[in-house]
Design a protein around this motif. Sequence first.
Motif, PDB file in Angstrom:
ATOM      1  N   VAL A   1       0.843  -1.201   0.000  1.00  0.00           N
ATOM      2  CA  VAL A   1       0.000   0.000   0.000  1.00  0.00           C
ATOM      3  C   VAL A   1       0.877   1.251   0.000  1.00  0.00           C
ATOM      4  O   VAL A   1       0.638   2.205  -0.753  1.00  0.00           O
ATOM      5  CB  VAL A   1      -0.951  -0.011   1.216  1.00  0.00           C
TER       6      VAL A   1
ATOM      7  N   VAL B   1      -7.986  -4.096   8.745  1.00  0.00           N
ATOM      8  CA  VAL B   1      -7.923  -3.430   7.444  1.00  0.00           C
ATOM      9  C   VAL B   1      -6.641  -2.606   7.366  1.00  0.00           C
ATOM     10  O   VAL B   1      -6.250  -1.944   8.337  1.00  0.00           O
ATOM     11  CB  VAL B   1      -9.143  -2.509   7.242  1.00  0.00           C
TER      12      VAL B   1
ATOM     13  N   ALA C   1      -5.252   0.669   5.797  1.00  0.00           N
ATOM     14  CA  ALA C   1      -5.787   1.915   5.242  1.00  0.00           C
ATOM     15  C   ALA C   1      -4.828   2.496   4.206  1.00  0.00           C
ATOM     16  O   ALA C   1      -3.721   1.993   3.986  1.00  0.00           O
ATOM     17  CB  ALA C   1      -6.030   2.916   6.367  1.00  0.00           C
ATOM     18  N   ALA C   2      -5.263   3.592   3.562  1.00  0.00           N
ATOM     19  CA  ALA C   2      -4.516   4.161   2.445  1.00  0.00           C
ATOM     20  C   ALA C   2      -3.142   4.677   2.846  1.00  0.00           C
ATOM     21  O   ALA C   2      -2.240   4.752   2.003  1.00  0.00           O
ATOM     22  CB  ALA C   2      -5.322   5.281   1.802  1.00  0.00           C
TER      23      ALA C   2
ATOM     24  N   GLY D   1     -10.137   0.244   1.524  1.00  0.00           N
ATOM     25  CA  GLY D   1      -8.990  -0.317   2.209  1.00  0.00           C
ATOM     26  C   GLY D   1      -8.842  -1.776   1.849  1.00  0.00           C
ATOM     27  O   GLY D   1      -9.669  -2.332   1.110  1.00  0.00           O
TER      28      GLY D   1
ATOM     29  N   PHE E   1     -11.362   8.353   3.146  1.00  0.00           N
ATOM     30  CA  PHE E   1     -10.614   7.121   3.391  1.00  0.00           C
ATOM     31  C   PHE E   1      -9.470   6.947   2.397  1.00  0.00           C
ATOM     32  O   PHE E   1      -8.449   6.347   2.737  1.00  0.00           O
ATOM     33  CB  PHE E   1     -11.554   5.905   3.286  1.00  0.00           C
ATOM     34  N   ASP E   2      -9.635   7.433   1.175  1.00  0.00           N
ATOM     35  CA  ASP E   2      -8.687   7.136   0.091  1.00  0.00           C
ATOM     36  C   ASP E   2      -8.497   8.371  -0.777  1.00  0.00           C
ATOM     37  O   ASP E   2      -8.958   8.422  -1.919  1.00  0.00           O
ATOM     38  CB  ASP E   2      -9.239   5.963  -0.740  1.00  0.00           C
TER      39      ASP E   2
END
Length: 474
Positions: free
Chosen positions: A73, A183, A185-186, A218, A460-461
């Motif tokens: 990521v 999860v 995340a970004a 995610g 979130f992204d």
Amino acid sequence: MAEAFPPVRKREGRPGPDAVAALNVDLAARFGNRFTASEAIRKAHGHTLTWLENQPPDAVVFAENRDDVIDLVKLCGRHDAPLIPFGVGTSLEGHVNALHGGVSLDCSRMNAVLAVNADDLDCVVEPGVTRKQLNDHLHDTGLFFPIDPGADASIGGMAATRASGTNAVLYGTMKERVLSLGVVAADGSFVRTGSRAKKSSAGYDLTHLFVGSEGTLGVIVEIALRLAGVPEAISAGTCSFPDVRTACDATIQTIQSGLPIARVELVDALSVRAFNSYAKLALPEQPMLLVEFHGTVSSVAEQVGRFGEIAADNGGGGFVSATRPEDRTKLWQARHDTYWAQMTLRPGARPFATDACVPISRLADCVEETLADIAAAGLIAPIVGHVGDGNFHVSPLIDMSNPAEIHAAEAFASRLAHRAIAMGGTCTGEHGIGQNKIAYMEDEHGLAALDLMRRVKAAFDPQNLFNPGKILPI
């Protein structure tokens, strides 16, 4: 005046060769032989079912643990490269296509069952565990994982697409079965969205924001699941009906009566013909319900008797029971092989698989109107469905060399989606949105809800790294 929330970043096209080369150098340095840019493997990680165009990623990485995902990521963030999570590739709406290039994150090697808490009826798994693998692991515990979408899908993919299936009428969907998630995340941070407690009033329900997000918010790397006890007795069987409406009416009355039926599947006459041809069965070629009852020996017998009465009241034939495990397995395997069986109805044609879901009271109306639409359009389009929860699937079989047939199928699918929405339902009960059903999101949710979804995505992204081009019209 500045917007209160930033818009979702829009991506155009695919990265150029220099950007891909630079990305691949870093991927090779970090992941070694778990990175590949092989054309064959890249194509296998694009869409391979139905007729959507295969849009392969620029590279594939096989992750083996959470740290691999975190590093990938972060690396994708530095290169501004999209990242598309990949389970086993059984989704039907183009979820795994890399329309903007980037990296396919194959989670199949993250396939450990991390914990089974038998006393609490739950377990914790990595995303690459498949439903059959999990149930094999649980074999001696007296527990099982009941969500059965047909394909041997990965648990991570099932959570990401909010999968359902044949058992949903009794055991619910992934929405009810996921307790919490781990999860990435970004920004590469690891987030745990909840606990194993059966309920909580603490804060936002992040778990169920990720369930059904189709990899756009995610990367799921851990799933805690509710399990169910293996029933003492199981009885399955078939019941034929003079037409699809009476079969639907029997289903509606069964559900409304409170009968705790585990499975109830509609199969139209065309699909029965396909089952007989593909699975070498000898079922009467008329609309039928495939049903299954779970419970104690006495409760199952009572359920079978009550269902038989409801079926008879609606013109159904006798209930043909299949209590032996091998007979039940053969029956349900035929249902699970529907996609392949239906292709025997028109060799050389490709299925355009689509689904819709309506409130149970509108099921018969929706299926009957859909059958009339199929006839008017001149399509060969068998129907099956998890009708206990109002969900059914239609698969027009299309000659891909005939543009008129392609247009007719696409127009039919659009009418079906809008018909279901107009009846208070949804354009998809379990296939998801992916690429193929984005066009119906505004009709189903409205502009205000779509705007809120875009705000969530942007929060979130912000780089739009995670599976861009899916779910939301941007």
